[in-house]
Design a protein around this motif. Structure first.
Motif, PDB file in Angstrom:
ATOM      1  N   UNK A  98       0.790  -1.233   0.000  1.00  0.00           N
ATOM      2  CA  UNK A  98       0.000   0.000   0.000  1.00  0.00           C
ATOM      3  C   UNK A  98       0.817   1.276   0.000  1.00  0.00           C
ATOM      4  N   UNK A  99       2.079   1.210   0.350  1.00  0.00           N
ATOM      5  CA  UNK A  99       2.903   2.411   0.354  1.00  0.00           C
ATOM      6  C   UNK A  99       3.615   2.533  -0.985  1.00  0.00           C
ATOM      7  N   UNK A 100       3.241   3.550  -1.727  1.00  0.00           N
ATOM      8  CA  UNK A 100       3.796   3.770  -3.056  1.00  0.00           C
ATOM      9  C   UNK A 100       4.647   5.024  -3.029  1.00  0.00           C
ATOM     10  N   UNK A 101       5.807   4.950  -3.621  1.00  0.00           N
ATOM     11  CA  UNK A 101       6.667   6.115  -3.793  1.00  0.00           C
ATOM     12  C   UNK A 101       6.163   6.857  -5.028  1.00  0.00           C
ATOM     13  N   UNK A 102       5.304   7.848  -4.832  1.00  0.00           N
ATOM     14  CA  UNK A 102       4.684   8.545  -5.957  1.00  0.00           C
ATOM     15  C   UNK A 102       5.680   9.359  -6.776  1.00  0.00           C
ATOM     16  N   UNK A 103       6.887   9.523  -6.290  1.00  0.00           N
ATOM     17  CA  UNK A 103       7.907  10.190  -7.090  1.00  0.00           C
ATOM     18  C   UNK A 103       8.349   9.273  -8.226  1.00  0.00           C
ATOM     19  N   UNK A 104       8.463   7.982  -7.944  1.00  0.00           N
ATOM     20  CA  UNK A 104       8.977   7.035  -8.929  1.00  0.00           C
ATOM     21  C   UNK A 104       7.908   6.146  -9.566  1.00  0.00           C
ATOM     22  N   UNK A 105       6.780   6.001  -8.916  1.00  0.00           N
ATOM     23  CA  UNK A 105       5.740   5.092  -9.414  1.00  0.00           C
ATOM     24  C   UNK A 105       4.377   5.752  -9.307  1.00  0.00           C
ATOM     25  N   UNK A 106       3.594   5.595 -10.368  1.00  0.00           N
ATOM     26  CA  UNK A 106       2.222   6.099 -10.328  1.00  0.00           C
ATOM     27  C   UNK A 106       1.314   5.089 -11.009  1.00  0.00           C
ATOM     28  N   UNK A 107       0.129   4.971 -10.479  1.00  0.00           N
ATOM     29  CA  UNK A 107      -0.850   4.008 -10.953  1.00  0.00           C
ATOM     30  C   UNK A 107      -2.109   4.770 -11.324  1.00  0.00           C
ATOM     31  N   UNK A 108      -2.642   4.498 -12.509  1.00  0.00           N
ATOM     32  CA  UNK A 108      -3.848   5.170 -12.988  1.00  0.00           C
ATOM     33  C   UNK A 108      -4.951   4.137 -13.166  1.00  0.00           C
ATOM     34  N   UNK A 109      -6.184   4.548 -12.889  1.00  0.00           N
ATOM     35  CA  UNK A 109      -7.345   3.671 -13.025  1.00  0.00           C
ATOM     36  C   UNK A 109      -8.346   4.297 -13.988  1.00  0.00           C
ATOM     37  N   UNK A 110      -9.003   3.458 -14.777  1.00  0.00           N
ATOM     38  CA  UNK A 110     -10.098   3.897 -15.643  1.00  0.00           C
ATOM     39  C   UNK A 110     -11.365   3.208 -15.141  1.00  0.00           C
ATOM     40  N   UNK A 111     -12.404   3.985 -14.966  1.00  0.00           N
ATOM     41  CA  UNK A 111     -13.662   3.460 -14.443  1.00  0.00           C
ATOM     42  C   UNK A 111     -14.723   3.394 -15.531  1.00  0.00           C
ATOM     43  N   UNK A 112     -15.677   2.496 -15.354  1.00  0.00           N
ATOM     44  CA  UNK A 112     -16.830   2.401 -16.250  1.00  0.00           C
ATOM     45  C   UNK A 112     -17.653   3.677 -16.113  1.00  0.00           C
ATOM     46  N   UNK A 113     -18.571   3.880 -17.034  1.00  0.00           N
ATOM     47  CA  UNK A 113     -19.403   5.088 -17.027  1.00  0.00           C
ATOM     48  C   UNK A 113     -20.144   5.291 -15.708  1.00  0.00           C
ATOM     49  N   UNK A 114     -20.495   4.198 -15.030  1.00  0.00           N
ATOM     50  CA  UNK A 114     -21.208   4.319 -13.761  1.00  0.00           C
ATOM     51  C   UNK A 114     -20.294   4.738 -12.615  1.00  0.00           C
ATOM     52  N   UNK A 115     -18.969   4.763 -12.870  1.00  0.00           N
ATOM     53  CA  UNK A 115     -18.015   5.179 -11.856  1.00  0.00           C
ATOM     54  C   UNK A 115     -17.749   4.141 -10.789  1.00  0.00           C
ATOM     55  N   UNK A 116     -18.287   2.954 -10.952  1.00  0.00           N
ATOM     56  CA  UNK A 116     -18.142   1.931  -9.920  1.00  0.00           C
ATOM     57  C   UNK A 116     -17.120   0.859 -10.277  1.00  0.00           C
ATOM     58  N   UNK A 117     -17.132   0.384 -11.491  1.00  0.00           N
ATOM     59  CA  UNK A 117     -16.259  -0.725 -11.893  1.00  0.00           C
ATOM     60  C   UNK A 117     -14.973  -0.196 -12.515  1.00  0.00           C
ATOM     61  N   UNK A 118     -13.853  -0.782 -12.125  1.00  0.00           N
ATOM     62  CA  UNK A 118     -12.575  -0.469 -12.746  1.00  0.00           C
ATOM     63  C   UNK A 118     -12.480  -1.288 -14.026  1.00  0.00           C
ATOM     64  N   UNK A 119     -12.223  -0.610 -15.150  1.00  0.00           N
ATOM     65  CA  UNK A 119     -12.132  -1.306 -16.431  1.00  0.00           C
ATOM     66  C   UNK A 119     -10.695  -1.426 -16.927  1.00  0.00           C
ATOM     67  N   UNK A 120      -9.796  -0.592 -16.402  1.00  0.00           N
ATOM     68  CA  UNK A 120      -8.404  -0.661 -16.844  1.00  0.00           C
ATOM     69  C   UNK A 120      -7.491  -0.027 -15.811  1.00  0.00           C
ATOM     70  N   UNK A 121      -6.226  -0.465 -15.859  1.00  0.00           N
ATOM     71  CA  UNK A 121      -5.193   0.124 -15.009  1.00  0.00           C
ATOM     72  C   UNK A 121      -3.954   0.376 -15.856  1.00  0.00           C
ATOM     73  N   UNK A 122      -3.202   1.362 -15.444  1.00  0.00           N
ATOM     74  CA  UNK A 122      -1.900   1.628 -16.065  1.00  0.00           C
ATOM     75  C   UNK A 122      -0.945   2.012 -14.946  1.00  0.00           C
ATOM     76  N   UNK A 123       0.260   1.470 -15.009  1.00  0.00           N
ATOM     77  CA  UNK A 123       1.270   1.810 -14.022  1.00  0.00           C
ATOM     78  C   UNK A 123       2.531   2.265 -14.738  1.00  0.00           C
ATOM     79  N   UNK A 124       3.112   3.343 -14.237  1.00  0.00           N
ATOM     80  CA  UNK A 124       4.398   3.842 -14.712  1.00  0.00           C
ATOM     81  C   UNK A 124       5.357   3.734 -13.539  1.00  0.00           C
ATOM     82  N   UNK A 125       6.454   3.005 -13.748  1.00  0.00           N
ATOM     83  CA  UNK A 125       7.467   2.810 -12.695  1.00  0.00           C
ATOM     84  C   UNK A 125       8.818   3.264 -13.238  1.00  0.00           C
TER      85      UNK A 125
END
Length: 131
Positions: A20-47
């Protein structure tokens, strides 16, 4: 997403912190949600590497949401984010058989390079300095 139906019964405090502890300087995680805002449909991580000049990107899209342009937008967003952080080279490691991902990355200016020591993999690389 493939998720095991068997959960972890007990988790150590150290393992929980590591997850759960992420070094946001070096790593970031992005989430894409469905139109209803409830379900996660995709993730992207940059490390990023320690020098912040090279980074790896990983994208996952829920099976029923593929072929809708979500991976395209997630990759584009991740590349812009990395570039804004000063990253010069963005890379992704793909199975040679993952033709869809390789083609998507090529469409966005990535170049495929043979991966040393494993003929089943290909390194996909983009120079963000010229992007």
């Amino acid at each position: 997403m493939n998720v095991s139906s068997r959960g972890v019964r007990e988790m150590s405090h150290e393992r929980l912190l590591a997850m759960t502890q992420v070094d946001h300087r070096a790593t970031e995680h992005f989430l894409a949600f469905a139109d209803d805002g409830k379900a996660i449909v995709a993730t992207a991580m940059v490390a990023c590497d320690p020098s912040m000049t090279k980074a790896e990107v990983a994208i996952s899209v829920r099976a029923e949401d593929k072929h809708k342009g979500i991976a395209w937008e997630m990759l584009r967003h991740a590349a812009r984010y990395a570039q804004s952080r000063g990253v010069e080279t963005l890379e992704s490691l793909e199975s040679r058989e993952n033709h869809e991902a390789i083609e998507l990355e090529r469409e966005q200016g990535f170049v495929a390079i043979p991966y040393p020591d494993d003929a089943t993999l290909v390194l996909i690389r983009k120079d963000l300095r010229s992007a």
